[in-house]
Design a protein around this motif. Structure first.
Motif, PDB file in Angstrom:
ATOM      1  N   MET A   1       0.835  -1.188   0.000  1.00 23.44           N
ATOM      2  CA  MET A   1       0.000   0.000   0.000  1.00 23.44           C
ATOM      3  C   MET A   1       0.883   1.257   0.000  1.00 23.44           C
ATOM      4  O   MET A   1       1.901   1.298   0.667  1.00 23.44           O
ATOM      5  CB  MET A   1      -0.861  -0.014   1.260  1.00 23.44           C
ATOM      6  CG  MET A   1      -1.976   0.968   1.209  1.00 23.44           C
ATOM      7  SD  MET A   1      -3.075   0.678   2.609  1.00 23.44           S
ATOM      8  CE  MET A   1      -1.966   0.966   3.982  1.00 23.44           C
ATOM      9  N   VAL A   2       0.482   2.219  -0.795  1.00 21.73           N
ATOM     10  CA  VAL A   2       1.258   3.452  -0.909  1.00 21.73           C
ATOM     11  C   VAL A   2       0.352   4.616  -0.521  1.00 21.73           C
ATOM     12  O   VAL A   2      -0.669   4.852  -1.152  1.00 21.73           O
ATOM     13  CB  VAL A   2       1.764   3.653  -2.362  1.00 21.73           C
ATOM     14  CG1 VAL A   2       2.707   4.839  -2.443  1.00 21.73           C
ATOM     15  CG2 VAL A   2       2.431   2.392  -2.890  1.00 21.73           C
ATOM     16  N   ARG A   3       0.757   5.322   0.525  1.00 22.90           N
ATOM     17  CA  ARG A   3      -0.075   6.451   0.965  1.00 22.90           C
ATOM     18  C   ARG A   3       0.373   7.753   0.302  1.00 22.90           C
ATOM     19  O   ARG A   3       1.572   8.043   0.248  1.00 22.90           O
ATOM     20  CB  ARG A   3       0.016   6.612   2.484  1.00 22.90           C
ATOM     21  CG  ARG A   3      -0.831   5.604   3.220  1.00 22.90           C
ATOM     22  CD  ARG A   3      -0.410   5.498   4.642  1.00 22.90           C
ATOM     23  NE  ARG A   3       1.014   5.077   4.691  1.00 22.90           N
ATOM     24  CZ  ARG A   3       1.676   4.853   5.808  1.00 22.90           C
ATOM     25  NH1 ARG A   3       1.118   5.036   6.961  1.00 22.90           N
ATOM     26  NH2 ARG A   3       2.936   4.450   5.760  1.00 22.90           N
ATOM     27  N   VAL A   4      -0.593   8.487  -0.191  1.00 25.92           N
ATOM     28  CA  VAL A   4      -0.293   9.759  -0.849  1.00 25.92           C
ATOM     29  C   VAL A   4      -1.194  10.827  -0.249  1.00 25.92           C
ATOM     30  O   VAL A   4      -2.366  10.578   0.012  1.00 25.92           O
ATOM     31  CB  VAL A   4      -0.548   9.664  -2.373  1.00 25.92           C
ATOM     32  CG1 VAL A   4      -0.258  10.993  -3.058  1.00 25.92           C
ATOM     33  CG2 VAL A   4       0.284   8.548  -2.998  1.00 25.92           C
ATOM     34  N   THR A   5      -0.632  11.993  -0.001  1.00 23.24           N
ATOM     35  CA  THR A   5      -1.447  13.126   0.445  1.00 23.24           C
ATOM     36  C   THR A   5      -1.567  14.117  -0.694  1.00 23.24           C
ATOM     37  O   THR A   5      -0.565  14.546  -1.264  1.00 23.24           O
ATOM     38  CB  THR A   5      -0.797  13.822   1.662  1.00 23.24           C
ATOM     39  OG1 THR A   5      -0.637  12.864   2.695  1.00 23.24           O
ATOM     40  CG2 THR A   5      -1.671  14.973   2.154  1.00 23.24           C
ATOM     41  N   PHE A   6      -2.796  14.441  -1.044  1.00 25.50           N
ATOM     42  CA  PHE A   6      -3.046  15.471  -2.050  1.00 25.50           C
ATOM     43  C   PHE A   6      -3.418  16.759  -1.322  1.00 25.50           C
ATOM     44  O   PHE A   6      -4.173  16.721  -0.347  1.00 25.50           O
ATOM     45  CB  PHE A   6      -4.218  15.058  -2.952  1.00 25.50           C
ATOM     46  CG  PHE A   6      -3.917  13.827  -3.757  1.00 25.50           C
ATOM     47  CD1 PHE A   6      -3.089  13.899  -4.862  1.00 25.50           C
ATOM     48  CD2 PHE A   6      -4.440  12.588  -3.392  1.00 25.50           C
ATOM     49  CE1 PHE A   6      -2.792  12.756  -5.598  1.00 25.50           C
ATOM     50  CE2 PHE A   6      -4.140  11.446  -4.117  1.00 25.50           C
ATOM     51  CZ  PHE A   6      -3.319  11.534  -5.226  1.00 25.50           C
TER      52      PHE A   6
END
Ligand code: FES
Length: 110
Positions: A1-6
């Motif tokens: 899983m790869v967490r990204v913040t936009f």
């Protein structure tokens, strides 16, 4: 899983979770970001333009010439701008932070 913040053009932070190998553009769209991605990753538009947090920019694989050329045409481009359709999520990008440019809604010029 790869967490990204936009970070939206209004400064809101939106957290999203993607899979390795997924396009950043797709994840952004799933998270409700207003990126059109008109050409579906053909590097023929710039409606998938995002601004990468400076800390993260250097950790991404470099943009190819075609991507650079397209970015030259994008509105509100910055030194750390990228086309999100050219970024594939990897485990190394867990925690990535990117900003959605304010102009992303009116970038279409065809
Ligand atoms: Fe058109 Fe990325 S979707 S360049």
């Amino acid at each position: 899983m790869v967490r990204v913040t936009f970070i939206t053009d209004k400064g809101e932070r939106v957290e999203a979770q993607g899979e390795e190998g997924q396009q950043l553009l797709e994840l952004a769209q799933n998270a409700g970001m207003p990126l059109e991605g008109t050409c579906e990753g053909q590097m023929a538009c710039s409606t998938c333009h995002v601004i990468v947090a400076p800390d993260w920019f250097d950790r991404l694989p470099e943009a190819c010439d075609d991507e650079e050329d397209m970015l030259d045409l994008a509105a509100g481009v910055t030194r750390t701008s990228r086309l999100s359709c050219q970024i594939d999520l990897t485990a190394q990008l867990d925690g990535l932070e990117v900003r959605i440019p304010a102009e992303s809604n009116d970038m279409q010029r065809e």
